[in-house]
Design an enzyme around this catalytic site. Structure first.
Site, mmCIF file in Angstrom:
data_model
loop_
_atom_site.group_PDB
_atom_site.id
_atom_site.type_symbol
_atom_site.label_atom_id
_atom_site.label_comp_id
_atom_site.label_asym_id
_atom_site.label_seq_id
_atom_site.Cartn_x
_atom_site.Cartn_y
_atom_site.Cartn_z
ATOM 1 N N GLY A 17 0.613 -1.368 -0.113
ATOM 2 C CA GLY A 17 -0.003 -0.182 0.083
ATOM 3 C C GLY A 17 0.732 1.224 -0.032
ATOM 4 O O GLY A 17 2.070 1.096 -0.155
ATOM 5 N N PHE A 18 0.188 2.568 0.150
ATOM 6 C CA PHE A 18 0.988 3.912 0.060
ATOM 7 C C PHE A 18 1.831 3.659 1.105
ATOM 8 O O PHE A 18 3.202 3.775 0.798
ATOM 9 C CB PHE A 18 -0.257 4.799 0.242
ATOM 10 N N ASP A 65 -4.963 -12.818 2.756
ATOM 11 C CA ASP A 65 -6.119 -12.143 3.150
ATOM 12 C C ASP A 65 -5.824 -12.008 4.679
ATOM 13 O O ASP A 65 -5.962 -12.962 5.328
ATOM 14 C CB ASP A 65 -7.271 -12.922 2.773
ATOM 15 N N SER A 87 0.110 -2.159 8.686
ATOM 16 C CA SER A 87 -0.386 -0.875 8.361
ATOM 17 C C SER A 87 -1.404 -0.947 7.174
ATOM 18 O O SER A 87 -1.579 0.001 6.305
ATOM 19 C CB SER A 87 0.640 -0.022 7.385
ATOM 20 N N SER A 127 -4.353 6.125 13.634
ATOM 21 C CA SER A 127 -4.663 7.092 13.098
ATOM 22 C C SER A 127 -4.912 8.316 14.135
ATOM 23 O O SER A 127 -5.310 8.065 15.230
ATOM 24 C CB SER A 127 -6.075 7.141 12.221
ATOM 25 N N TYR A 154 -14.839 5.169 9.346
ATOM 26 C CA TYR A 154 -13.005 5.025 9.584
ATOM 27 C C TYR A 154 -12.492 4.975 10.783
ATOM 28 O O TYR A 154 -11.843 4.072 11.275
ATOM 29 C CB TYR A 154 -12.672 5.673 8.193
ATOM 30 N N LYS A 158 -11.004 2.418 13.526
ATOM 31 C CA LYS A 158 -9.318 2.389 13.774
ATOM 32 C C LYS A 158 -9.288 2.326 15.341
ATOM 33 O O LYS A 158 -8.203 1.873 15.884
ATOM 34 C CB LYS A 158 -8.955 3.807 13.320
ATOM 35 N N ILE A 183 -1.493 12.099 6.490
ATOM 36 C CA ILE A 183 -0.287 11.384 5.724
ATOM 37 C C ILE A 183 -0.313 11.862 4.200
ATOM 38 O O ILE A 183 -1.694 11.857 3.632
ATOM 39 C CB ILE A 183 -0.254 10.015 5.651
HETATM 40 C C1 LIG Z 1 -10.651 10.420 10.208
HETATM 41 O O1 LIG Z 1 -9.901 11.389 11.158
HETATM 42 C C2 LIG Z 1 -8.871 11.988 10.317
HETATM 43 C C3 LIG Z 1 -7.878 12.645 11.118
HETATM 44 O O2 LIG Z 1 -8.355 13.585 12.139
HETATM 45 C C4 LIG Z 1 -9.657 12.924 9.445
HETATM 46 O O3 LIG Z 1 -8.687 13.775 8.559
HETATM 47 C C5 LIG Z 1 -10.437 12.094 8.512
HETATM 48 O O4 LIG Z 1 -11.222 12.923 7.713
HETATM 49 C C6 LIG Z 1 -11.628 11.159 9.282
HETATM 50 N N1 LIG Z 1 -12.274 10.506 8.539
HETATM 51 C C7 LIG Z 1 -11.594 9.541 7.734
HETATM 52 C C8 LIG Z 1 -12.915 9.021 6.622
HETATM 53 O O5 LIG Z 1 -10.606 9.308 7.466
#
Ligand SMILES: *[C@@H]1O[C@H](CO)[C@@H](O)[C@H](O)[C@H]1NC(C)=O
Ligand SMILES: *[C@@H]1O[C@H](CO)[C@@H](O)[C@H](O)[C@H]1NC(C)=O
Ligand SMILES: *[C@@H]1O[C@H](CO)[C@@H](O)[C@H](O)[C@H]1NC(C)=O
Length: 352
Positions: A17-18, A65, A87, A127, A154, A158, A183
């Site tokens: 990935g990235f 997977d 990651s 994150s 998301y 996390k 990032i």
């Molecule tokens: C999740 O949190 C990050 C950092 O605060 C934010 O940039 C992002 O928009 C949020 N949502 C997603 C879908 O990543």
């Protein structure tokens, strides 16, 4: 002194990935005695940008997977890894089911198998968004609690995955979570490409909010460096007690006004706007609700949504003193250079 690096073999989950490719790059150049193994559902890209100068023959690839125990076990056994760096994460804007599957189920499966296989340590890419709920984050540090309600699926998944990683920390299986913010860099398929797409739609003249809110961005190579530091420190008996079971924010240590990065990208692209149309936050929120309402009616994707307004108008910057003091982290590539590399990569690969 034995002189031998305790990190003889590393398994990079999501290594195609990235961030994964930058992890390979940094390990290859900074840890020549560490054998690099990659586990990913997709193969390494056929063609690599000039920003990746590792010898792919030296990287062992394991396709599989993350939610399948037998796939992970096979990669762990073959790699005989001392540390796993996890990651793998779906890109933003996917459905909730994908987030659950990869972030939650995948991470829990990995923890279970890695423990059984007696891997010594796990470094998890979390994150900065795990503490964000739409309210301002000013100088956020690791003592900040998770919000009760997250902004989106998301970051919520996390946070669940991060909690599982923290709870699995023990003397036989040491774990650490890194929380990068914003990032970007060569290989980025979200932030900079998104900005360019917005410019193409003529949206670069609009500024949502007063642009007083500071934001953290992090160059991807620096994020990769922080992972190497964390892996080294958690394996080293002298330093592991400060790292195991801990979280660390990772940024470029250079909060910037939200629209500054966007305008730098737009300017490099030749979109120079002499007069910005500023929508104040309350106006933008109303516009966002209206746009969402009519888009839903028309079954279209809304350009401006209340979610996007809240995200772009909030302060979001973090205090990385702990990463500097405990991990010895320093952002090696500054923001300006990072943006230059990113634009250069875009031109190189003709992505638009
Ligand atoms: C999740 O949190 C990050 C950092 O605060 C934010 O940039 C992002 O928009 C949020 N949502 C997603 C879908 O990543
Ligand atoms: C962490 O953040 C809290 C809340 O903002 C603050 O009170 C505390 O002093 C900070 N800790 C450090 C070590 O800076
Ligand atoms: C992580 O596990 C180690 C070993 O059991 C322990 O010493 C450390 O306190 C744990 N970390 C946290 C934050 O609980």
């Amino acid at each position: 002194m034995s002189g031998e690096d305790p990190l003889r073999s590393v398994l990079l989950i999501g290594g195609a990935g990235f961030l994964g490719l930058h992890l390979i790059q940094q390990f290859y150049h900074h840890k020549p005695n560490t054998k690099i193994h990659v586990f990913d559902i997709r193969p390494l890209p056929e063609k690599l940008s000039k920003y990746f100068t590792f010898d792919r023959e030296q990287v062992e690839f394991h396709q599989g997977d993350l939610t399948k125990e037998e796939d992970i076990l096979k990669a762990i056994e073959r790699s005989k890894c001392d540390v796993i760096i996890h990651s793998a994460s779906p890109i933003h804007g996917m459905g909730q089911a994908i987030y659950e599957k990869v972030n939650v189920v995948g991470t829990k499966t990995l923890i279970k198998v890695a423990k059984q296989a007696q891997v010594k340590a796990l470094v998890y890419t979390s994150s900065a968004g795990v503490i964000f709920n739409g309210q301002d984050v000013m100088n956020g540090n690791e003592t900040w609690p998770y919000p009760e309600v997250h902004m989106d699926g998301y970051n919520e998944t996390k946070a669940i995955a991060e909690t599982a990683v923290m709870e699995s920390n023990s003397s036989d299986f040491k774990t650490v979570c890194l929380r990068p913010a914003g990032i970007f860099g060569p290989g980025d398929r979200q932030l900079v490409p998104g900005l360019r797409a917005a410019a193409k739609l003529g949206q670069s003249k609009f500024q949502v909010g007063d642009n007083n809110n500071l934001f953290d961005w992090t160059y991807v190579g620096n994020v990769a460096d922080s992972h190497i530091l964390a892996a080294d420190k958690i394996l080293d008996a002298k330093t592991s007690s400060e790292v195991e079971g801990q979280t660390f924010f990772i940024t470029n240590d250079c909060p910037t006004y939200f629209w500054t990065l966007a305008r730098t990208v737009w300017k490099a692209d030749g979109h120079i706007v002499d007069r910005n149309i500023v929508l104040s936050r309350p106006v933008a929120l109303v516009a966002g609700y209206l746009s969402q309402f009519f888009s839903n009616l028309l079954n279209k994707e809304a350009g401006l949504t209340p979610f996007r307004v809240r995200v772009t108008c909030a302060y979001r910057y973090h205090d990385i003193t702990r990463a500097k003091e405990i991990l010895g982290y320093e952002p090696a590539v500054d923001l300006e250079t990072g943006i230059k590399h990113t634009l250069d990569w875009i031109y190189e690969t003709h992505e638009d």
